[in-house]
Design a protein around this motif. Structure first.
Motif, PDB file in Angstrom:
ATOM      1  N   PRO A  18       1.183  -1.409  -0.088  1.00 55.22           N
ATOM      2  CA  PRO A  18       0.182   0.229   0.071  1.00 55.22           C
ATOM      3  C   PRO A  18       0.647   1.737   0.198  1.00 55.22           C
ATOM      4  CG  PRO A  18       0.198  -0.887   2.049  1.00 55.22           C
ATOM      5  CD  PRO A  18       1.156  -1.723   1.478  1.00 55.22           C
ATOM      6  N   ASN A  19       0.059   2.705  -0.580  1.00 54.14           N
ATOM      7  CA  ASN A  19       1.058   3.370  -0.470  1.00 54.14           C
ATOM      8  C   ASN A  19       1.501   4.126   0.936  1.00 54.14           C
ATOM      9  OD1 ASN A  19       1.921   5.924  -1.212  1.00 54.14           O
ATOM     10  ND2 ASN A  19      -0.136   7.104  -1.528  1.00 54.14           N
ATOM     11  N   MET A  20       2.418   3.756   1.344  1.00 53.58           N
ATOM     12  CA  MET A  20       2.520   4.108   2.573  1.00 53.58           C
ATOM     13  C   MET A  20       3.554   5.153   2.758  1.00 53.58           C
ATOM     14  SD  MET A  20       0.762   1.795   4.821  1.00 53.58           S
ATOM     15  CE  MET A  20       1.596   2.164   6.300  1.00 53.58           C
ATOM     16  N   GLN A  21       2.863   6.819   2.201  1.00 49.51           N
ATOM     17  CA  GLN A  21       3.726   7.743   2.284  1.00 49.51           C
ATOM     18  C   GLN A  21       3.686   8.446   3.346  1.00 49.51           C
ATOM     19  OE1 GLN A  21       2.447  10.434  -1.133  1.00 49.51           O
ATOM     20  NE2 GLN A  21       4.616  11.492  -0.637  1.00 49.51           N
ATOM     21  N   LYS A  22       4.631   8.992   4.211  1.00 52.76           N
ATOM     22  CA  LYS A  22       3.915  10.153   5.778  1.00 52.76           C
ATOM     23  C   LYS A  22       3.294  11.279   4.920  1.00 52.76           C
ATOM     24  CE  LYS A  22       6.326  11.270  10.282  1.00 52.76           C
ATOM     25  NZ  LYS A  22       7.524  11.611  10.141  1.00 52.76           N
ATOM     26  N   GLU A  23       2.037  11.766   6.026  1.00 53.89           N
ATOM     27  CA  GLU A  23       1.579  12.645   5.828  1.00 53.89           C
ATOM     28  C   GLU A  23       2.647  13.648   6.298  1.00 53.89           C
ATOM     29  OE1 GLU A  23      -2.113  12.612   7.493  1.00 53.89           O
ATOM     30  OE2 GLU A  23      -2.137  10.198   6.783  1.00 53.89           O
ATOM     31  N   ARG A  24       2.612  15.157   5.858  1.00 54.02           N
ATOM     32  CA  ARG A  24       2.909  16.105   6.260  1.00 54.02           C
ATOM     33  C   ARG A  24       2.454  16.540   7.347  1.00 54.02           C
ATOM     34  NH1 ARG A  24       6.629  18.374   1.701  1.00 54.02           N
ATOM     35  NH2 ARG A  24       7.074  19.713   3.637  1.00 54.02           N
ATOM     36  N   GLY A  25       2.810  17.329   8.191  1.00 55.92           N
ATOM     37  CA  GLY A  25       2.626  17.996   9.220  1.00 55.92           C
ATOM     38  C   GLY A  25       1.885  17.615  10.545  1.00 55.92           C
ATOM     39  N   ARG A  26       1.813  18.095  11.327  1.00 54.80           N
ATOM     40  CA  ARG A  26       1.354  18.007  13.090  1.00 54.80           C
ATOM     41  C   ARG A  26      -0.343  17.192  12.416  1.00 54.80           C
ATOM     42  NH1 ARG A  26       0.230  21.059  17.742  1.00 54.80           N
ATOM     43  NH2 ARG A  26       0.254  19.397  19.465  1.00 54.80           N
TER      44      ARG A  26
END
Length: 143
Positions: free
Chosen positions: A93-101
């Motif tokens: 799965p696309n496990m791209q880390k979300e940006r920001g808090r």
């Protein structure tokens, strides 16, 4: 009618209506789990009947033994598996880390909202009109 012992934390009157012909109790456990609740035992003791007569056949020892009397064969290793006529490719799965808090999940109450008429206060000395960066006063944290 069955009266169970009084519990300190209970708020009900602890009187339950039991219908053995319908296999139901006013506590609802007998209908939900299909197994007799604890209120059946005093009735069986009073009538001289056995409590296991109210247990469904599916939970009996004989049914359990019949379920597992057949021989079970272990699954062979992958070397013995047949080839399937289609190609199945699984991608991660696309496990791209979300940006920001991350957004908090706490519900805000009335204490979380500041009165719009009051000016902002300094976090160090609690005086209005300036903030912590340009505070020259010795507040409670500097003492």
């Amino acid at each position: 009618m069955v009266k169970s012992p009084i519990r300190v934390s209970s708020t009900s009157n602890n009187v339950y209506t039991l219908r053995t012909n319908n296999k139901s109790c006013s506590c609802g456990k007998w209908q939900t789990y299909a197994l007799p609740c604890s209120h059946v035992l005093p009735v069986c003791r009073e009538n001289g009947s056995r409590a296991d007569t109210y247990v469904p056949e599916i939970y009996s020892r004989q049914t359990y033994r019949r379920t597992y009397q057949a021989n079970f064969h272990p699954v062979l290793s992958e070397n013995f598996w047949r080839d399937v006529p289609f190609n199945l490719t699984l991608y991660p799965p696309n496990m791209q880390k979300e940006r920001g808090r991350k957004q908090g999940k706490r519900f805000q109450g009335e204490m979380d909202y500041r009165n719009p008429d009051s000016p902002p206060r300094c976090g160090r000395c609690r005086m209005p009109g300036h903030n912590r960066k340009n505070c020259n006063n010795l507040g409670p944290s500097n003492v």
